[in-house]
Design a protein around this motif. Sequence first.
Motif, PDB file in Angstrom:
ATOM      1  N   ALA A   2       0.829  -1.206   0.000  1.00 35.93           N
ATOM      2  CA  ALA A   2       0.000   0.000   0.000  1.00 35.93           C
ATOM      3  C   ALA A   2       0.865   1.258   0.000  1.00 35.93           C
ATOM      4  CB  ALA A   2      -0.926  -0.014   1.215  1.00 35.93           C
ATOM      5  N   ILE A   3       1.914   1.251   0.793  1.00 38.51           N
ATOM      6  CA  ILE A   3       2.804   2.420   0.850  1.00 38.51           C
ATOM      7  C   ILE A   3       3.496   2.637  -0.491  1.00 38.51           C
ATOM      8  CG2 ILE A   3       4.948   3.280   1.870  1.00 38.51           C
ATOM      9  CD1 ILE A   3       4.011   1.923   4.492  1.00 38.51           C
ATOM     10  N   GLU A   4       3.988   1.563  -1.085  1.00 39.77           N
ATOM     11  CA  GLU A   4       4.669   1.687  -2.374  1.00 39.77           C
ATOM     12  C   GLU A   4       3.712   2.136  -3.474  1.00 39.77           C
ATOM     13  OE1 GLU A   4       7.917   1.613  -2.926  1.00 39.77           O
ATOM     14  OE2 GLU A   4       8.168   1.293  -0.785  1.00 39.77           O
ATOM     15  N   SER A   5       2.471   1.650  -3.444  1.00 37.57           N
ATOM     16  CA  SER A   5       1.515   2.062  -4.467  1.00 37.57           C
ATOM     17  C   SER A   5       1.141   3.527  -4.311  1.00 37.57           C
ATOM     18  CB  SER A   5       0.266   1.182  -4.429  1.00 37.57           C
ATOM     19  OG  SER A   5      -0.501   1.448  -3.272  1.00 37.57           O
ATOM     20  N   GLU A   6       1.138   4.032  -3.073  1.00 39.28           N
ATOM     21  CA  GLU A   6       0.860   5.454  -2.854  1.00 39.28           C
ATOM     22  C   GLU A   6       1.971   6.325  -3.431  1.00 39.28           C
ATOM     23  OE1 GLU A   6      -1.657   7.372  -1.391  1.00 39.28           O
ATOM     24  OE2 GLU A   6      -2.785   5.515  -1.665  1.00 39.28           O
ATOM     25  N   LYS A   7       3.184   5.853  -3.375  1.00 38.76           N
ATOM     26  CA  LYS A   7       4.302   6.611  -3.932  1.00 38.76           C
ATOM     27  C   LYS A   7       4.157   6.792  -5.441  1.00 38.76           C
ATOM     28  CE  LYS A   7       7.779   5.050  -0.614  1.00 38.76           C
ATOM     29  NZ  LYS A   7       9.028   4.261  -0.480  1.00 38.76           N
TER      30      LYS A   7
ATOM     31  N   SER B  82       1.269   6.826  -7.112  1.00 45.70           N
ATOM     32  CA  SER B  82      -0.018   7.474  -7.364  1.00 45.70           C
ATOM     33  C   SER B  82      -0.816   6.750  -8.448  1.00 45.70           C
ATOM     34  CB  SER B  82       0.159   8.965  -7.661  1.00 45.70           C
ATOM     35  OG  SER B  82       0.814   9.165  -8.898  1.00 45.70           O
ATOM     36  N   HIS B  83      -1.057   7.381  -9.591  1.00 46.10           N
ATOM     37  CA  HIS B  83      -1.946   6.820 -10.609  1.00 46.10           C
ATOM     38  C   HIS B  83      -1.382   5.520 -11.194  1.00 46.10           C
ATOM     39  CE1 HIS B  83      -5.095   6.834 -13.593  1.00 46.10           C
ATOM     40  NE2 HIS B  83      -4.191   6.636 -14.531  1.00 46.10           N
ATOM     41  N   GLY B  84      -2.166   4.455 -11.106  1.00 46.06           N
ATOM     42  CA  GLY B  84      -1.741   3.163 -11.642  1.00 46.06           C
ATOM     43  C   GLY B  84      -0.815   2.397 -10.714  1.00 46.06           C
ATOM     44  N   GLY B  85      -0.560   2.948  -9.546  1.00 44.24           N
ATOM     45  CA  GLY B  85       0.367   2.315  -8.613  1.00 44.24           C
ATOM     46  C   GLY B  85      -0.122   0.990  -8.075  1.00 44.24           C
ATOM     47  N   VAL B  86      -1.425   0.887  -7.827  1.00 41.66           N
ATOM     48  CA  VAL B  86      -1.980  -0.354  -7.277  1.00 41.66           C
ATOM     49  C   VAL B  86      -1.798  -1.497  -8.266  1.00 41.66           C
ATOM     50  CG1 VAL B  86      -4.093  -1.495  -6.501  1.00 41.66           C
ATOM     51  CG2 VAL B  86      -3.633   0.841  -5.802  1.00 41.66           C
ATOM     52  N   ASN B  87      -2.122  -1.258  -9.516  1.00 39.22           N
ATOM     53  CA  ASN B  87      -1.986  -2.312 -10.526  1.00 39.22           C
ATOM     54  C   ASN B  87      -0.523  -2.689 -10.755  1.00 39.22           C
ATOM     55  OD1 ASN B  87      -4.736  -2.525 -10.967  1.00 39.22           O
ATOM     56  ND2 ASN B  87      -4.713  -0.910 -12.518  1.00 39.22           N
ATOM     57  N   TYR B  88       0.345  -1.701 -10.772  1.00 38.91           N
ATOM     58  CA  TYR B  88       1.764  -1.970 -10.992  1.00 38.91           C
ATOM     59  C   TYR B  88       2.352  -2.782  -9.841  1.00 38.91           C
ATOM     60  CZ  TYR B  88       6.743  -1.251 -11.678  1.00 38.91           C
ATOM     61  OH  TYR B  88       8.084  -1.458 -11.842  1.00 38.91           O
ATOM     62  N   ILE B  89       2.083  -2.367  -8.622  1.00 36.34           N
ATOM     63  CA  ILE B  89       2.628  -3.064  -7.453  1.00 36.34           C
ATOM     64  C   ILE B  89       2.008  -4.453  -7.312  1.00 36.34           C
ATOM     65  CG2 ILE B  89       2.776  -3.014  -4.931  1.00 36.34           C
ATOM     66  CD1 ILE B  89       4.719  -1.113  -6.285  1.00 36.34           C
ATOM     67  N   SER B  90       0.726  -4.592  -7.620  1.00 36.75           N
ATOM     68  CA  SER B  90       0.104  -5.919  -7.526  1.00 36.75           C
ATOM     69  C   SER B  90       0.729  -6.888  -8.531  1.00 36.75           C
ATOM     70  CB  SER B  90      -1.403  -5.833  -7.728  1.00 36.75           C
ATOM     71  OG  SER B  90      -1.717  -5.480  -9.052  1.00 36.75           O
ATOM     72  N   ALA B  91       1.076  -6.394  -9.704  1.00 42.73           N
ATOM     73  CA  ALA B  91       1.741  -7.249 -10.684  1.00 42.73           C
ATOM     74  C   ALA B  91       3.175  -7.552 -10.262  1.00 42.73           C
ATOM     75  CB  ALA B  91       1.733  -6.575 -12.051  1.00 42.73           C
ATOM     76  N   LEU B  92       3.844  -6.551  -9.705  1.00 45.42           N
ATOM     77  CA  LEU B  92       5.231  -6.713  -9.290  1.00 45.42           C
ATOM     78  C   LEU B  92       5.363  -7.696  -8.126  1.00 45.42           C
ATOM     79  CD1 LEU B  92       8.119  -5.584  -9.790  1.00 45.42           C
ATOM     80  CD2 LEU B  92       7.630  -3.948  -7.982  1.00 45.42           C
ATOM     81  N   LEU B  93       4.467  -7.572  -7.142  1.00 43.23           N
ATOM     82  CA  LEU B  93       4.539  -8.420  -5.956  1.00 43.23           C
ATOM     83  C   LEU B  93       3.676  -9.674  -6.059  1.00 43.23           C
ATOM     84  CD1 LEU B  93       4.448  -5.727  -3.136  1.00 43.23           C
ATOM     85  CD2 LEU B  93       6.426  -6.826  -4.174  1.00 43.23           C
ATOM     86  N   GLU B  94       3.005  -9.816  -7.202  1.00 45.20           N
ATOM     87  CA  GLU B  94       2.140 -10.972  -7.444  1.00 45.20           C
ATOM     88  C   GLU B  94       1.091 -11.132  -6.350  1.00 45.20           C
ATOM     89  OE1 GLU B  94       4.791 -14.263  -7.893  1.00 45.20           O
ATOM     90  OE2 GLU B  94       5.583 -13.526  -9.792  1.00 45.20           O
ATOM     91  N   CYS B  95       0.346 -10.056  -6.116  1.00 42.65           N
ATOM     92  CA  CYS B  95      -0.754 -10.107  -5.160  1.00 42.65           C
ATOM     93  C   CYS B  95      -1.964  -9.423  -5.789  1.00 42.65           C
ATOM     94  CB  CYS B  95      -0.376  -9.450  -3.840  1.00 42.65           C
ATOM     95  SG  CYS B  95      -0.031  -7.707  -3.943  1.00 42.65           S
TER      96      CYS B  95
END
Length: 69
Positions: A14-19, A21-34
């Motif tokens: 969540a912290i990394e996706s906030e950094k 901003s836009h599209g962060g949730v999708n990017y981090i979820s793909a990166l961390l496989e969650c």
Amino acid sequence: MTHFVKKNKRRYAAIESEKLSHGGVNYISALLECDPKTIRQGKKELTELELDITGIRQPGGGRKKDLYP
């Protein structure tokens, strides 16, 4: 990331996706496989932690003052 506890992984994501901003949730979820829902849950947990800043100590606790110094 395998040594993280699930709760910590959610909050970290969540912290990394906030950094990002836009599209962060999708990017981090793909990166961390969650799942993106997991990251949203982590964001919710973090905002709840920010709201509860009162601490755990009760008023009147601690060492009592000496009546006669």
